[in-house]
Design a protein around this motif. Structure first.
Motif, PDB file in Angstrom:
ATOM      1  N   MET A   1       5.973  22.337  -8.457  1.00 29.20           N
ATOM      2  CA  MET A   1       5.049  21.623  -7.599  1.00 29.20           C
ATOM      3  C   MET A   1       3.666  22.274  -7.608  1.00 29.20           C
ATOM      4  O   MET A   1       2.664  21.600  -7.725  1.00 29.20           O
ATOM      5  CB  MET A   1       5.628  21.596  -6.175  1.00 29.20           C
ATOM      6  N   ILE A   2       3.623  23.599  -7.502  1.00 28.03           N
ATOM      7  CA  ILE A   2       2.336  24.297  -7.503  1.00 28.03           C
ATOM      8  C   ILE A   2       1.652  24.126  -8.850  1.00 28.03           C
ATOM      9  O   ILE A   2       0.438  23.928  -8.911  1.00 28.03           O
ATOM     10  CB  ILE A   2       2.535  25.785  -7.159  1.00 28.03           C
ATOM     11  N   PHE A   3       2.438  24.173  -9.930  1.00 32.57           N
ATOM     12  CA  PHE A   3       1.843  23.981 -11.249  1.00 32.57           C
ATOM     13  C   PHE A   3       1.241  22.585 -11.381  1.00 32.57           C
ATOM     14  O   PHE A   3       0.165  22.418 -11.962  1.00 32.57           O
ATOM     15  CB  PHE A   3       2.881  24.213 -12.345  1.00 32.57           C
ATOM     16  N   GLN A   4       1.917  21.578 -10.835  1.00 34.87           N
ATOM     17  CA  GLN A   4       1.389  20.215 -10.893  1.00 34.87           C
ATOM     18  C   GLN A   4       0.093  20.098 -10.103  1.00 34.87           C
ATOM     19  O   GLN A   4      -0.834  19.394 -10.522  1.00 34.87           O
ATOM     20  CB  GLN A   4       2.419  19.231 -10.362  1.00 34.87           C
ATOM     21  N   PHE A   8      -3.501  19.043 -11.558  1.00 32.77           N
ATOM     22  CA  PHE A   8      -4.300  17.991 -10.931  1.00 32.77           C
ATOM     23  C   PHE A   8      -5.710  18.496 -10.632  1.00 32.77           C
ATOM     24  O   PHE A   8      -6.696  17.792 -10.849  1.00 32.77           O
ATOM     25  CB  PHE A   8      -3.622  17.502  -9.645  1.00 32.77           C
ATOM     26  N   LYS A   9      -5.808  19.733 -10.159  1.00 31.80           N
ATOM     27  CA  LYS A   9      -7.112  20.332  -9.875  1.00 31.80           C
ATOM     28  C   LYS A   9      -7.940  20.444 -11.146  1.00 31.80           C
ATOM     29  O   LYS A   9      -9.125  20.112 -11.162  1.00 31.80           O
ATOM     30  CB  LYS A   9      -6.921  21.709  -9.252  1.00 31.80           C
ATOM     31  N   ARG A  10      -7.318  20.875 -12.228  1.00 39.08           N
ATOM     32  CA  ARG A  10      -8.043  20.993 -13.502  1.00 39.08           C
ATOM     33  C   ARG A  10      -8.466  19.616 -14.011  1.00 39.08           C
ATOM     34  O   ARG A  10      -9.562  19.454 -14.538  1.00 39.08           O
ATOM     35  CB  ARG A  10      -7.179  21.702 -14.529  1.00 39.08           C
ATOM     36  N   GLU A  71      -3.894  20.355 -23.752  1.00 41.85           N
ATOM     37  CA  GLU A  71      -3.013  21.265 -24.489  1.00 41.85           C
ATOM     38  C   GLU A  71      -1.760  21.576 -23.689  1.00 41.85           C
ATOM     39  O   GLU A  71      -0.648  21.542 -24.218  1.00 41.85           O
ATOM     40  CB  GLU A  71      -3.743  22.567 -24.817  1.00 41.85           C
ATOM     41  N   VAL A  72      -1.915  21.875 -22.425  1.00 42.44           N
ATOM     42  CA  VAL A  72      -0.753  22.173 -21.573  1.00 42.44           C
ATOM     43  C   VAL A  72       0.133  20.947 -21.437  1.00 42.44           C
ATOM     44  O   VAL A  72       1.362  21.039 -21.514  1.00 42.44           O
ATOM     45  CB  VAL A  72      -1.223  22.678 -20.185  1.00 42.44           C
ATOM     46  N   ARG A  73      -0.489  19.809 -21.284  1.00 40.78           N
ATOM     47  CA  ARG A  73       0.287  18.568 -21.152  1.00 40.78           C
ATOM     48  C   ARG A  73       1.090  18.302 -22.427  1.00 40.78           C
ATOM     49  O   ARG A  73       2.252  17.884 -22.365  1.00 40.78           O
ATOM     50  CB  ARG A  73      -0.674  17.423 -20.867  1.00 40.78           C
ATOM     51  N   HIS A  74       0.483  18.537 -23.577  1.00 41.01           N
ATOM     52  CA  HIS A  74       1.167  18.346 -24.850  1.00 41.01           C
ATOM     53  C   HIS A  74       2.330  19.330 -24.998  1.00 41.01           C
ATOM     54  O   HIS A  74       3.419  18.949 -25.465  1.00 41.01           O
ATOM     55  CB  HIS A  74       0.168  18.514 -25.995  1.00 41.01           C
ATOM     56  N   GLU A  75       2.115  20.574 -24.615  1.00 38.50           N
ATOM     57  CA  GLU A  75       3.182  21.576 -24.694  1.00 38.50           C
ATOM     58  C   GLU A  75       4.368  21.185 -23.818  1.00 38.50           C
ATOM     59  O   GLU A  75       5.522  21.305 -24.226  1.00 38.50           O
ATOM     60  CB  GLU A  75       2.663  22.954 -24.283  1.00 38.50           C
TER      61      GLU A  75
END
Length: 91
Positions: A1-4, A8-10, A71-75
């Protein structure tokens, strides 16, 4: 949850960064036009230069955030695909 939430912030930072980039380019230009009419050329050029540099800084930061976000989303998409394959093999 915190990572999401961090993602979202980025994501918001790179969308709003583009808007701030345009804002920092247009607003000083309008102010400089008014200053040119008043005969204050030095301050007008200073406003244009500062606005232009701020615009570039926000644009570059937004591109960096966008690249990192994708990049993170792709990973994670690759990791989720591997997890699905493992679940299908195990089931």
């Amino acid at each position: 949850m915190i990572f999401q939430l961090k993602q979202f912030k980025r994501r918001c930072r790179y969308y709003f960064g583009y808007m701030y980039s345009v804002l920092f380019y247009v607003a000083p230009s309008l102010l400089a036009a008014d200053l040119f009419e008043q005969g204050e050329d030095y301050i007008a050029f200073l406003m244009l230069g500062t606005g232009y540099l701020m615009s570039i800084l926000f644009f570059v930061a937004s591109r960096k955030d966008q690249k990192y976000y994708h990049e993170v989303r792709h990973e994670f998409a690759g990791l989720y695909a591997k997890l699905d394959q493992l679940e299908k093999r195990g089931a």
